[in-house]
Design a protein around this motif. Structure first.
Motif, PDB file in Angstrom:
ATOM      1  N   VAL A   1      46.844  27.982  36.548  1.00 49.88           N
ATOM      2  CA  VAL A   1      47.891  28.181  37.550  1.00 49.88           C
ATOM      3  C   VAL A   1      48.847  26.682  37.819  1.00 49.88           C
ATOM      4  N   ASN A   2      49.912  27.089  37.172  1.00 45.18           N
ATOM      5  CA  ASN A   2      50.949  25.967  37.009  1.00 45.18           C
ATOM      6  C   ASN A   2      51.482  25.863  38.434  1.00 45.18           C
ATOM      7  N   GLY A  18      40.646  29.993  40.192  1.00 45.68           N
ATOM      8  CA  GLY A  18      39.429  30.648  40.557  1.00 45.68           C
ATOM      9  C   GLY A  18      39.487  31.890  41.517  1.00 45.68           C
ATOM     10  N   GLN A  19      40.558  32.030  42.061  1.00 44.94           N
ATOM     11  CA  GLN A  19      40.824  33.248  42.908  1.00 44.94           C
ATOM     12  C   GLN A  19      41.150  34.431  41.991  1.00 44.94           C
ATOM     13  N   PRO A  20      40.813  35.647  42.649  1.00 49.65           N
ATOM     14  CA  PRO A  20      41.003  36.725  42.082  1.00 49.65           C
ATOM     15  C   PRO A  20      42.481  37.071  42.002  1.00 49.65           C
ATOM     16  N   VAL A  21      43.082  37.706  40.937  1.00 49.67           N
ATOM     17  CA  VAL A  21      44.535  37.758  40.811  1.00 49.67           C
ATOM     18  C   VAL A  21      45.113  38.807  41.746  1.00 49.67           C
ATOM     19  N   LEU A  27      48.310  44.609  43.707  1.00 47.84           N
ATOM     20  CA  LEU A  27      47.909  45.698  42.679  1.00 47.84           C
ATOM     21  C   LEU A  27      47.103  46.743  43.266  1.00 47.84           C
ATOM     22  N   ASP A  28      47.426  48.020  43.059  1.00 48.10           N
ATOM     23  CA  ASP A  28      46.662  49.310  43.363  1.00 48.10           C
ATOM     24  C   ASP A  28      45.381  49.415  42.414  1.00 48.10           C
ATOM     25  N   GLY A  29      44.495  50.003  42.771  1.00 44.08           N
ATOM     26  CA  GLY A  29      43.346  50.040  41.624  1.00 44.08           C
ATOM     27  C   GLY A  29      43.753  50.968  40.617  1.00 44.08           C
ATOM     28  N   ALA A  30      44.604  51.739  40.515  1.00 42.69           N
ATOM     29  CA  ALA A  30      45.063  52.339  39.121  1.00 42.69           C
ATOM     30  C   ALA A  30      45.800  51.269  38.293  1.00 42.69           C
ATOM     31  N   THR A  31      46.641  50.623  38.892  1.00 38.25           N
ATOM     32  CA  THR A  31      47.362  49.619  38.134  1.00 38.25           C
ATOM     33  C   THR A  31      46.509  48.663  37.526  1.00 38.25           C
ATOM     34  N   LEU A  32      45.654  48.183  38.277  1.00 35.21           N
ATOM     35  CA  LEU A  32      44.635  46.623  38.019  1.00 35.21           C
ATOM     36  C   LEU A  32      43.774  47.575  37.019  1.00 35.21           C
ATOM     37  N   PHE A  65      50.138  40.066  30.780  1.00 38.25           N
ATOM     38  CA  PHE A  65      48.786  39.739  30.732  1.00 38.25           C
ATOM     39  C   PHE A  65      48.001  39.744  29.351  1.00 38.25           C
ATOM     40  N   ALA A  66      47.483  38.762  28.981  1.00 35.16           N
ATOM     41  CA  ALA A  66      46.691  38.909  27.556  1.00 35.16           C
ATOM     42  C   ALA A  66      45.339  37.952  27.827  1.00 35.16           C
ATOM     43  N   SER A  67      44.393  38.533  27.028  1.00 37.35           N
ATOM     44  CA  SER A  67      43.126  37.877  27.119  1.00 37.35           C
ATOM     45  C   SER A  67      42.551  37.588  25.745  1.00 37.35           C
ATOM     46  N   ASP A  68      41.657  36.543  25.837  1.00 31.92           N
ATOM     47  CA  ASP A  68      40.714  36.183  24.437  1.00 31.92           C
ATOM     48  C   ASP A  68      39.564  37.251  24.322  1.00 31.92           C
ATOM     49  N   ALA A  69      39.304  38.458  24.936  1.00 33.57           N
ATOM     50  CA  ALA A  69      38.402  39.231  25.242  1.00 33.57           C
ATOM     51  C   ALA A  69      37.264  38.704  25.330  1.00 33.57           C
ATOM     52  N   GLU A  70      37.124  37.440  26.006  1.00 35.64           N
ATOM     53  CA  GLU A  70      35.811  36.885  26.603  1.00 35.64           C
ATOM     54  C   GLU A  70      35.868  36.561  27.972  1.00 35.64           C
ATOM     55  N   SER A  71      36.603  35.371  28.246  1.00 35.06           N
ATOM     56  CA  SER A  71      36.666  35.160  29.649  1.00 35.06           C
ATOM     57  C   SER A  71      38.200  34.612  30.050  1.00 35.06           C
ATOM     58  N   ALA A  72      38.921  34.230  29.181  1.00 30.77           N
ATOM     59  CA  ALA A  72      40.008  33.611  29.658  1.00 30.77           C
ATOM     60  C   ALA A  72      41.379  34.831  29.734  1.00 30.77           C
ATOM     61  N   LEU A  73      42.126  34.557  30.781  1.00 31.16           N
ATOM     62  CA  LEU A  73      43.236  35.518  31.129  1.00 31.16           C
ATOM     63  C   LEU A  73      44.289  34.405  31.288  1.00 31.16           C
TER      64      LEU A  73
END
Length: 86
Positions: A1-2, A18-21, A27-32, A65-73
């Protein structure tokens, strides 16, 4: 977080790490789920989302949003409040 993202949210950056997005983004469930599905498949996702600030206000973000497919968002966002409300 900057620091810029934290300022937009009216919070300290350390408070957000460390907080959930969903702590910040409305975010509604379908969007998430659609974002998560795109990231799981190695893609990215772009949405216009509402940002909740510490005072209960709301700003609009064009977010990618982009991810490294492991743990980074990675979330890159631009404040689009004026354009969204126009």
């Amino acid at each position: 977080v900057n620091d810029v993202a934290a300022r937009c949210a009216g919070r300290d950056a350390a408070e957000l790490v460390g907080q959930p997005v969903e702590t910040l983004l409305a975010l509604d469930g379908a969007t998430l789920e659609s974002i998560v599905a795109a990231l799981r498949d190695g893609g990215d996702a772009a949405r216009t989302l509402a940002l909740r600030d510490a005072q209960g206000g709301q700003r609009w973000l064009d977010a990618r949003f982009a991810s490294d497919a492991e743990s980074a968002l990675l979330l890159v966002a631009r404040d689009s409040t004026e354009a969204t409300l126009a």
